[in-house]
Write a protein that holds these residues in place. Structure first.
Motif, PDB file in Angstrom:
ATOM      1  N   THR A 138       0.844  -1.200   0.000  1.00  0.00           N
ATOM      2  CA  THR A 138       0.000   0.000   0.000  1.00  0.00           C
ATOM      3  C   THR A 138       0.878   1.249   0.000  1.00  0.00           C
ATOM      4  OG1 THR A 138      -0.157  -0.022   2.425  1.00  0.00           O
ATOM      5  CG2 THR A 138      -1.858  -1.197   1.199  1.00  0.00           C
ATOM      6  N   PHE A 139       1.953   1.199  -0.766  1.00  0.00           N
ATOM      7  CA  PHE A 139       2.956   2.265  -0.718  1.00  0.00           C
ATOM      8  C   PHE A 139       2.371   3.643  -1.033  1.00  0.00           C
ATOM      9  CE2 PHE A 139       3.237   0.492  -5.024  1.00  0.00           C
ATOM     10  CZ  PHE A 139       3.127   1.628  -5.821  1.00  0.00           C
ATOM     11  N   THR A 140       2.995   4.647  -0.467  1.00  0.00           N
ATOM     12  CA  THR A 140       2.577   6.029  -0.660  1.00  0.00           C
ATOM     13  C   THR A 140       3.345   6.660  -1.815  1.00  0.00           C
ATOM     14  OG1 THR A 140       4.250   6.932   0.818  1.00  0.00           O
ATOM     15  CG2 THR A 140       2.154   6.219   1.821  1.00  0.00           C
ATOM     16  N   ALA A 141       2.958   7.878  -2.150  1.00  0.00           N
ATOM     17  CA  ALA A 141       3.638   8.596  -3.221  1.00  0.00           C
ATOM     18  C   ALA A 141       5.106   8.828  -2.878  1.00  0.00           C
ATOM     19  CB  ALA A 141       2.938   9.930  -3.484  1.00  0.00           C
ATOM     20  N   ASN A 142       5.388   9.185  -1.628  1.00  0.00           N
ATOM     21  CA  ASN A 142       6.773   9.428  -1.225  1.00  0.00           C
ATOM     22  C   ASN A 142       7.607   8.156  -1.300  1.00  0.00           C
ATOM     23  OD1 ASN A 142       6.462  12.161  -0.750  1.00  0.00           O
ATOM     24  ND2 ASN A 142       5.898  11.891   1.395  1.00  0.00           N
TER      25      ASN A 142
END
Length: 456
Positions: A443-447
């Motif tokens: 569920t990785f984030t944009a950063n």
């Protein structure tokens, strides 16, 4: 990435996207039994659409499909490219066809683990628990204005949260997690702004405006081509060192690319003690508009001229310049590499041939002339031929663009431009960054994706 190292262009900027926390899990297609199905070039397109009919779930930008005991997570990367369609025959132009085939080849190669062109592709297959794969669709930007390109992206983004609308065959229409495009800076500007406001990656292989280097304004934009500031420094150095020029005329198309390039030339020339006269040419200039701009250029009496055009303005302005005696032995024109296929363009335009006789073009490379014999170039051309010039490949390529006529003979034995090589790398780079971020956090984030891309 080898091709960037070979051409001394190691410039990848910002990539970022965001995944919804939960995706849709869709069923198994009874017609696809487990084994080596994931090596079929149409496997994930068919898997998405067959499962979509079973699930009828809300569309997100992460979709889980199953094949026996294997689970795959699909993410969607649409391509905004110039098709160069013939209005009467609905046939793709040479560059449009080669661009689409190149981008789709990159998706196929990542999905099946073909790593002969870019060895790092194997990283997307090294962790069997990851199984992140990719789907795509193609959006035509030929002759689009910035607003029209943004509207097409808005329609894709508007799929979020709605019920999945399944399509037939290999056409996939779902929520994007990133996009590739566009070839022109004027269109990329609107796409990057809208994408940045919508947690969406925009990657371009050909938009080189210096404005895109402003990370605060384009936080989710990346590219596989250097900024025009690099080219501007080179072209000014040529005029100063080789021709001892003290004055330069700059005739530029008045769009983000042309404005950025002209300003970069002025800055580089100022550092070298060269005086610059800039003259704008309307983006959709008529014959009268071009004549007016050329008359202003004539009044400067400058003999060394840099032309910053798109294909349309080149075709209008340069035959006029020839009629006005602004070409020939008394003038030297240097053109930027801002249009595709100059050789094929000249073959069909004798007036343009006469106008450009004796001029120069600043280009990143000439494809085969500089790259033939290198591992990347040879692997690309071999793979392109083996993938598309057979019944399975040509049928798959056609299936992604229903209603459009594909004539592969148009690009048979045609050398790729540097933009096609940059396009392949742009697609692969976005896929690799996604795989790396996904392996660390599904569920990785944009950063997190951005940090992964910086390591790519």
């Amino acid at each position: 990435m080898e091709i960037l190292q070979q051409t001394a262009l190691s410039l990848f900027l910002i990539l970022s996207t965001i995944f919804n926390k939960y995706g849709d899990k869709i069923g198994t297609d009874a017609n696809l039994s487990p084994s080596n199905n994931d090596q079929r070039i149409d496997f994930f397109d068919r898997k998405f659409n067959s499962g979509c009919k079973i699930s009828n779930k809300t569309v997100s930008n992460k979709t889980i499909v199953t094949d026996g005991n294997a689970n795959y997570t699909l993410t969607h990367l649409p391509m905004f490219l110039d098709f160069e369609l013939n209005s009467t025959s609905s046939e793709l132009g040479r560059n449009g066809l080669q661009s689409i085939a190149t981008a789709l080849m990159a998706i196929v190669d990542v999905n099946i683990g073909f790593d002969k062109i870019i060895p790092e592709i194997s990283k997307c297959h090294s962790d069997k628990n990851t199984n992140l794969r990719f789907t795509t669709e193609f959006v035509d930007t030929t002759l689009n204005r910035p607003f029209e390109a943004a509207l097409k992206l808005f329609k894709l983004l508007n799929r979020r949260g709605k019920s999945a609308e399944c399509t037939e065959g290999n056409v996939v229409e779902t929520v994007p997690s990133g996009i590739i495009g566009a070839p022109r800076s004027s269109l990329t500007d609107s796409l990057a702004i809208l994408g940045g406001a919508s947690d969406l990656v925009t990657i371009s292989h050909a938009s080189s405006s210096a404005e895109f280097s402003h990370e605060n304004e384009y936080p989710l934009f990346g590219r596989t081509i250097p900024s025009v500031e690099v080219d501007a420094t080179m072209v000014v150095s040529f005029f100063k060192e080789e021709l001892n020029a003290t004055h330069l005329g700059v005739l530029y198309v008045n769009d983000p690319y042309g404005i950025s390039y002209a300003n970069s030339i002025r800055k580089a020339a100022g550092n070298g003690g060269i005086t610059v006269k800039q003259i704008a040419l309307l983006e959709n200039a008529s014959r009268e508009d071009a004549t007016s701009s050329l008359m202003k250029l004539e009044q400067t009496r400058i003999r060394y001229i840099i032309g910053i055009f798109n294909q349309q303005t080149l075709n209008i302005a340069m035959p006029l310049a020839n009629e006005m005696n602004l070409t020939g032995d008394d003038y030297f024109w240097m053109f930027t590499d801002s249009f595709f296929g100059i050789r094929s363009t000249l073959q069909d335009n004798p007036d343009l041939q006469r106008a450009l006789n004796g001029s120069g073009v600043l280009t990143t490379s000439t494809g085969r002339d500089l790259l033939e014999g290198t591992r990347f170039y040879d692997a690309y051309t071999s793979r392109f031929s083996s993938l598309w010039y057979n019944e399975e490949g040509s049928n798959y390529l056609q299936s992604k663009l229903p209603g459009i006529n594909l004539t592969l003979d148009l690009i048979n034995e045609r050398e790729p431009s540097i933009f096609h090589l940059f396009l392949y790398e742009a697609v692969v780079a976005l896929c690799l960054a996604s795989c790396d971020a996904f392996s660390a956090n599904p569920t990785f984030t944009a950063n997190e994706l951005y940090e992964s891309f910086r390591k790519t």
